[in-house]
Design a protein around this motif. Structure first.
Motif, PDB file in Angstrom:
ATOM      1  N   THR A  49       0.073  -5.241 -14.843  1.00  0.00           N
ATOM      2  CA  THR A  49      -0.442  -4.104 -14.081  1.00  0.00           C
ATOM      3  C   THR A  49       0.513  -3.797 -12.927  1.00  0.00           C
ATOM      4  OG1 THR A  49      -2.692  -4.785 -14.595  1.00  0.00           O
ATOM      5  CG2 THR A  49      -2.435  -3.220 -12.814  1.00  0.00           C
ATOM      6  N   VAL A  50       0.710  -2.513 -12.667  1.00  0.00           N
ATOM      7  CA  VAL A  50       1.561  -2.069 -11.554  1.00  0.00           C
ATOM      8  C   VAL A  50       0.662  -1.759 -10.359  1.00  0.00           C
ATOM      9  CG1 VAL A  50       3.298  -0.412 -10.789  1.00  0.00           C
ATOM     10  CG2 VAL A  50       3.183  -1.063 -13.199  1.00  0.00           C
ATOM     11  N   TYR A  51       1.021  -2.324  -9.194  1.00  0.00           N
ATOM     12  CA  TYR A  51       0.256  -2.123  -7.959  1.00  0.00           C
ATOM     13  C   TYR A  51       1.139  -1.479  -6.893  1.00  0.00           C
ATOM     14  CZ  TYR A  51      -3.192  -5.411  -9.814  1.00  0.00           C
ATOM     15  OH  TYR A  51      -4.140  -6.051 -10.590  1.00  0.00           O
ATOM     16  N   ALA A  52       0.536  -0.646  -6.081  1.00  0.00           N
ATOM     17  CA  ALA A  52       1.187  -0.124  -4.873  1.00  0.00           C
ATOM     18  C   ALA A  52       0.813  -1.050  -3.737  1.00  0.00           C
ATOM     19  CB  ALA A  52       0.722   1.291  -4.591  1.00  0.00           C
ATOM     20  N   THR A  53       1.819  -1.519  -2.987  1.00  0.00           N
ATOM     21  CA  THR A  53       1.543  -2.497  -1.926  1.00  0.00           C
ATOM     22  C   THR A  53       1.904  -2.016  -0.529  1.00  0.00           C
ATOM     23  OG1 THR A  53       3.700  -3.519  -2.262  1.00  0.00           O
ATOM     24  CG2 THR A  53       1.847  -4.426  -3.507  1.00  0.00           C
ATOM     25  N   GLY A  54       2.647  -0.916  -0.401  1.00  0.00           N
ATOM     26  CA  GLY A  54       3.030  -0.435   0.922  1.00  0.00           C
ATOM     27  C   GLY A  54       3.915   0.781   0.845  1.00  0.00           C
ATOM     28  N   VAL A  55       4.259   1.306   2.010  1.00  0.00           N
ATOM     29  CA  VAL A  55       5.177   2.448   2.114  1.00  0.00           C
ATOM     30  C   VAL A  55       6.357   1.986   2.937  1.00  0.00           C
ATOM     31  CG1 VAL A  55       5.472   4.818   2.911  1.00  0.00           C
ATOM     32  CG2 VAL A  55       3.257   4.076   2.033  1.00  0.00           C
ATOM     33  N   LYS A  56       7.574   2.154   2.398  1.00  0.00           N
ATOM     34  CA  LYS A  56       8.774   1.731   3.120  1.00  0.00           C
ATOM     35  C   LYS A  56       8.973   2.611   4.327  1.00  0.00           C
ATOM     36  CE  LYS A  56      11.353  -0.399  -0.614  1.00  0.00           C
ATOM     37  NZ  LYS A  56      12.590  -0.372  -1.397  1.00  0.00           N
ATOM     38  N   ARG A  57       9.451   1.999   5.387  1.00  0.00           N
ATOM     39  CA  ARG A  57       9.743   2.712   6.628  1.00  0.00           C
ATOM     40  C   ARG A  57      10.954   3.603   6.436  1.00  0.00           C
ATOM     41  NH1 ARG A  57       9.118   1.116  12.544  1.00  0.00           N
ATOM     42  NH2 ARG A  57      10.705   2.385  13.546  1.00  0.00           N
ATOM     43  N   THR A  59      -0.462  -2.413   7.889  1.00  0.00           N
ATOM     44  CA  THR A  59      -0.813  -3.062   6.642  1.00  0.00           C
ATOM     45  C   THR A  59      -1.400  -2.010   5.719  1.00  0.00           C
ATOM     46  OG1 THR A  59      -2.981  -3.632   7.502  1.00  0.00           O
ATOM     47  CG2 THR A  59      -1.248  -5.294   7.729  1.00  0.00           C
ATOM     48  N   TYR A  60      -0.990  -2.061   4.470  1.00  0.00           N
ATOM     49  CA  TYR A  60      -1.452  -1.118   3.473  1.00  0.00           C
ATOM     50  C   TYR A  60      -2.283  -1.856   2.445  1.00  0.00           C
ATOM     51  CZ  TYR A  60       2.003   2.103   5.392  1.00  0.00           C
ATOM     52  OH  TYR A  60       2.724   2.918   6.225  1.00  0.00           O
ATOM     53  N   PRO A  61      -3.233  -1.171   1.858  1.00  0.00           N
ATOM     54  CA  PRO A  61      -4.027  -1.838   0.816  1.00  0.00           C
ATOM     55  C   PRO A  61      -3.220  -1.999  -0.466  1.00  0.00           C
ATOM     56  CG  PRO A  61      -4.651   0.473   0.990  1.00  0.00           C
ATOM     57  CD  PRO A  61      -3.681   0.205   2.112  1.00  0.00           C
ATOM     58  N   LYS A  62      -3.606  -2.958  -1.247  1.00  0.00           N
ATOM     59  CA  LYS A  62      -2.974  -3.159  -2.557  1.00  0.00           C
ATOM     60  C   LYS A  62      -3.845  -2.414  -3.565  1.00  0.00           C
ATOM     61  CE  LYS A  62      -1.688  -6.881  -5.709  1.00  0.00           C
ATOM     62  NZ  LYS A  62      -1.676  -8.332  -5.875  1.00  0.00           N
ATOM     63  N   ASN A  63      -3.274  -1.333  -4.140  1.00  0.00           N
ATOM     64  CA  ASN A  63      -4.032  -0.510  -5.083  1.00  0.00           C
ATOM     65  C   ASN A  63      -3.427  -0.569  -6.472  1.00  0.00           C
ATOM     66  OD1 ASN A  63      -5.561   0.281  -2.931  1.00  0.00           O
ATOM     67  ND2 ASN A  63      -4.963   2.425  -2.983  1.00  0.00           N
ATOM     68  N   LYS A  64      -4.294  -0.654  -7.455  1.00  0.00           N
ATOM     69  CA  LYS A  64      -3.849  -0.635  -8.846  1.00  0.00           C
ATOM     70  C   LYS A  64      -3.434   0.792  -9.198  1.00  0.00           C
ATOM     71  CE  LYS A  64      -5.399  -1.166 -13.563  1.00  0.00           C
ATOM     72  NZ  LYS A  64      -6.493  -1.490 -14.463  1.00  0.00           N
ATOM     73  N   ILE A  65      -2.240   0.915  -9.825  1.00  0.00           N
ATOM     74  CA  ILE A  65      -1.768   2.228 -10.265  1.00  0.00           C
ATOM     75  C   ILE A  65      -2.070   2.406 -11.751  1.00  0.00           C
ATOM     76  CG2 ILE A  65       0.214   3.748 -10.523  1.00  0.00           C
ATOM     77  CD1 ILE A  65       1.516   2.261  -8.180  1.00  0.00           C
ATOM     78  N   THR A  66      -1.522   1.526 -12.579  1.00  0.00           N
ATOM     79  CA  THR A  66      -1.711   1.649 -14.026  1.00  0.00           C
ATOM     80  C   THR A  66      -1.324   0.341 -14.716  1.00  0.00           C
ATOM     81  OG1 THR A  66      -1.190   3.024 -15.955  1.00  0.00           O
ATOM     82  CG2 THR A  66       0.614   2.562 -14.458  1.00  0.00           C
ATOM     83  N   ALA A  97       8.477   4.536  -7.205  1.00  0.00           N
ATOM     84  CA  ALA A  97       7.329   5.351  -6.816  1.00  0.00           C
ATOM     85  C   ALA A  97       7.614   6.001  -5.467  1.00  0.00           C
ATOM     86  CB  ALA A  97       6.072   4.501  -6.739  1.00  0.00           C
ATOM     87  N   TYR A  98       7.250   7.248  -5.362  1.00  0.00           N
ATOM     88  CA  TYR A  98       7.463   8.029  -4.139  1.00  0.00           C
ATOM     89  C   TYR A  98       6.229   8.871  -3.854  1.00  0.00           C
ATOM     90  CZ  TYR A  98      12.338   6.956  -5.159  1.00  0.00           C
ATOM     91  OH  TYR A  98      13.512   6.302  -5.438  1.00  0.00           O
ATOM     92  N   GLN A  99       6.021   9.150  -2.570  1.00  0.00           N
ATOM     93  CA  GLN A  99       5.018  10.155  -2.241  1.00  0.00           C
ATOM     94  C   GLN A  99       5.564  11.472  -2.759  1.00  0.00           C
ATOM     95  OE1 GLN A  99       4.289   9.778   1.979  1.00  0.00           O
ATOM     96  NE2 GLN A  99       2.886   8.084   1.649  1.00  0.00           N
ATOM     97  N   ASN A 100       4.743  12.237  -3.449  1.00  0.00           N
ATOM     98  CA  ASN A 100       5.300  13.406  -4.114  1.00  0.00           C
ATOM     99  C   ASN A 100       5.068  14.705  -3.356  1.00  0.00           C
ATOM    100  OD1 ASN A 100       2.621  13.804  -4.763  1.00  0.00           O
ATOM    101  ND2 ASN A 100       3.025  14.434  -6.854  1.00  0.00           N
ATOM    102  N   GLU A 135       9.238   6.180   0.018  1.00  0.00           N
ATOM    103  CA  GLU A 135       9.120   5.303  -1.148  1.00  0.00           C
ATOM    104  C   GLU A 135       7.913   4.386  -1.028  1.00  0.00           C
ATOM    105  OE1 GLU A 135      11.778   2.141  -3.759  1.00  0.00           O
ATOM    106  OE2 GLU A 135      12.692   3.190  -2.069  1.00  0.00           O
ATOM    107  N   ILE A 136       7.233   4.235  -2.138  1.00  0.00           N
ATOM    108  CA  ILE A 136       6.077   3.342  -2.224  1.00  0.00           C
ATOM    109  C   ILE A 136       6.566   1.988  -2.735  1.00  0.00           C
ATOM    110  CG2 ILE A 136       3.800   2.994  -3.278  1.00  0.00           C
ATOM    111  CD1 ILE A 136       3.874   5.534  -1.615  1.00  0.00           C
ATOM    112  N   GLU A 137       6.173   0.921  -2.045  1.00  0.00           N
ATOM    113  CA  GLU A 137       6.525  -0.430  -2.495  1.00  0.00           C
ATOM    114  C   GLU A 137       5.601  -0.828  -3.641  1.00  0.00           C
ATOM    115  OE1 GLU A 137       6.078  -2.555   1.169  1.00  0.00           O
ATOM    116  OE2 GLU A 137       8.120  -2.094   1.792  1.00  0.00           O
ATOM    117  N   LEU A 138       6.174  -1.481  -4.639  1.00  0.00           N
ATOM    118  CA  LEU A 138       5.441  -1.814  -5.862  1.00  0.00           C
ATOM    119  C   LEU A 138       5.451  -3.311  -6.134  1.00  0.00           C
ATOM    120  CD1 LEU A 138       6.982   0.976  -8.116  1.00  0.00           C
ATOM    121  CD2 LEU A 138       4.746   1.015  -7.016  1.00  0.00           C
ATOM    122  N   ALA A 139       4.469  -3.724  -6.895  1.00  0.00           N
ATOM    123  CA  ALA A 139       4.408  -5.101  -7.396  1.00  0.00           C
ATOM    124  C   ALA A 139       3.840  -5.043  -8.813  1.00  0.00           C
ATOM    125  CB  ALA A 139       3.528  -5.963  -6.507  1.00  0.00           C
TER     126      ALA A 139
END
Length: 181
Positions: free
Chosen positions: A170-178, A72-79, A113-116, A161-165
């Motif tokens: 507001t854009v949130y990061a919700t997880g990292v795809k396997r 489980t990943y935290p839901k973080n606000k991006i922008t 969104a991707y891990q850079n 890839e970072i999962e988004l919502a």
């Protein structure tokens, strides 16, 4: 006196021990403490210890792979949507505070969104608006912004890839795809 010097020149040097061979300087009682056989036994033992010490990590990895990724990943606000125009990118940290990621707004309502960290040698990846690609400047790696897959350079694996919502502007990061091979 001249005869004494002549006798010394013709005389062979005396061996200080009774033995007249090349092993007179080896002490036989302490000849070798570690011979080849003992050395090989020690090396096989060390290799066995190293092999056994990796078993717990292998078990953890096997359990993780067999059960699937249920992290489980935290839901973080991006922008906020108003802070990122179409064609621009924003850096953020996800899933941890030291994990750098990149959000790109491709079109109205389309985000990626991707891990850079480049999958080749973990160099930072940047968004090139002019080229429409994610660029790794270290070894000229290029990634497709729509899929994260490498299109040029030495990287062989896609960017994670970072999962988004998007919620209430507001854009949130919700997880990292396997990672799928």
């Amino acid at each position: 006196m001249i005869e004494d010097n002549k006798d010394q020149k013709n005389r062979k040097p005396a061996v200080p021990y009774d033995e007249d061979n090349y092993t007179h300087n080896i002490r036989k009682d302490n000849e070798r403490k570690l011979d080849r056989r003992s050395f090989m036994k020690m090396m096989v033992g060390a290799a066995g210890v190293f092999a056994v010490s990796t078993l717990p990590w292998g078990a953890i990895a096997a359990k993780h792979l067999a059960a699937g990724d249920k992290r489980t990943y935290p839901k973080n606000k991006i922008t906020a949507l108003s802070d990122i125009p179409v064609g621009e990118a924003v850096e953020f940290a996800y899933p941890g505070e030291h994990d750098s990621a990149l959000l790109v707004r491709l079109e109205e309502g389309t985000f990626k969104a991707y891990q850079n960290a480049c999958t080749h040698l973990k160099c930072p990846v940047f968004w090139s608006k002019e080229e429409g690609e994610l660029v790794c400047p270290c070894h000229h790696g290029l990634f497709d912004v729509h899929t994260g897959k490498p299109v040029a350079g030495p990287p062989k694996r896609p960017l994670p890839e970072i999962e988004l919502a998007v919620e209430r502007g507001t854009v949130y990061a919700t997880g990292v795809k396997r990672y799928e091979a």
